[in-house]
Scaffold this active site. Sequence first.
Site, PDB file in Angstrom:
ATOM      1  CE1 TYR A 158      34.901  12.329  17.901  1.00  0.00           C
ATOM      2  CE2 TYR A 158      35.253  12.565  20.255  1.00  0.00           C
ATOM      3  CZ  TYR A 158      35.258  11.790  19.118  1.00  0.00           C
ATOM      4  OH  TYR A 158      35.622  10.473  19.192  1.00  0.00           O
ATOM      5  CE  LYS A 228      35.013   5.091   4.620  1.00  0.00           C
ATOM      6  NZ  LYS A 228      35.462   4.270   3.565  1.00  0.00           N
ATOM      7  CG  ASP A 285      37.888   2.275   4.616  1.00  0.00           C
ATOM      8  OD1 ASP A 285      38.680   3.157   4.226  1.00  0.00           O
ATOM      9  OD2 ASP A 285      37.004   1.786   3.894  1.00  0.00           O
ATOM     10  CG  ASP A 309      38.374   8.941  20.162  1.00  0.00           C
ATOM     11  OD1 ASP A 309      39.282   8.496  20.893  1.00  0.00           O
ATOM     12  OD2 ASP A 309      37.229   9.185  20.584  1.00  0.00           O
TER      13      ASP A 309
END
Length: 422
Positions: A158, A228, A285, A309
Amino acid sequence: MSYDKVEVPEDGEKVTVEDGELQVPGNPVIPIIHGDGIGQDVGPAAQQVLQKAAEATGRDPKWMRVYAGQSARDRYGEDVNLPDETVEAIREHRVAIKGPLTTPVGAGYRSLNVALRQTLDLYANVRPTYYLDGVPSPMKAPEEMDMVTFRENTEDVYAGIEWEAGTEEVEKVREFVEDEMDFDGVMHEGPIGLGLKPISEKGSKRLVREAIDYAIENDRDKVTLVHKGNIMKFTEGQFGTWGMEVADEEYPDDEVFAAPDSLWEEQDEVDIPEDAVMVEERLADAMLQWMQLRTDEFDVLAMPNLNGDYLSDAAGAQIGGLGIAPGANFGENRCLAEPVHGSAPKRAGQDMANPTALILSGRLLFEYLGWDDTGTLIRDAVEETISSGKVTYDLERQIEGAEKLGTSEYADEICETIEELA
Ligand code: NAP
């Protein structure tokens, strides 16, 4: 600061900071952006409910309308999306609330929401996700959901460091990466878009610290760092490492316990000091499935911007959808409350959108001001109204026999309930 196109309420006082502590008058000036799209519906409705609840508990907020997005273009000129006056009003008054702002996809101006968070260094986006009685949910046990997500708000993808396909700049970056950095992985021939993903020690650590402090203050059991890091080792993985360092090095062991090897081992057998907050890591995930399948095992989540988000929207769906999911951005003695949802253009201007998310975001703002009783009254009134079957279209279509109300009728109904409860 003097304002040109904004009216400053003369009978209000500023929230200030003395010796690091927020000083809140009974009549604080609170800047408010109603927002784009459904913001024109939910903005005024939420303001009405918040005012009612504040008055019912002896407070008198003075709302200061400020503008961004379409309302700014209408007032300041076609090319002004985020006027300096708006940013300065929020900076000067320390607390504010905003409805959603539209971001064009693929081209056009960058997100005004992201610009506000970055300019004001509102580094933690906090989204409590809890079940309200009477709200329909696709889950078998939606009441098990009681999570608070802490989303890093200023960096990650972002940050806006990206180059458009077909430009000279993007080719320069490609050349640098391939020739000077000896990158020999896959970057396909032909047009390509490229971006950078900065994750810093400062950004990661202050966010995780905020989440741990929240867990301690609010008697929560666990903080889960969601990343991740198996794939993006030096950004997401480093977020996890820095986060665990905060847990391990900055708090006594009997207060905060940094779980070793939590990525790969179940923590059931681990001996945790009684009353300590456990800090663990999980891969993003897998976390998306555990959130649904093992909802009650999670408590406070801290994560980089993009994960936050996605995960907070998914968590919102588990307790009934975006129409009721609140949030707020926090910085150093600053709070800008805003709902999780966007401007839902296809529902805009029809007096139908659900203002609950914005109302409950106002609850967060009031609690930040120390008005906990006002916050509780808001929650009770919302819950009672929904339980009575009087709801907006998004919930009505999921509840048999419910009565569908427009945005403004629903706000009136909550105000009546506030009168009854107060
Ligand atoms: P969205 O505006 O959140 O809307 C997606 C869908 O969620 C809506 O079509 C609607 O579903 C439901 N929904 C959202 N808010 C609702 C409410 N208050 N009451 C009832 N239903 C609600 O997401 P989007 O369509 O992806 O984004 C639209 C614009 O908003 C984009 O420009 C995006 O950049 C911007 N955005 C802004 C913010 C922000 O200001 N912080 C956040 C997210 C997105 P149904 O169609 O099923 O009724």
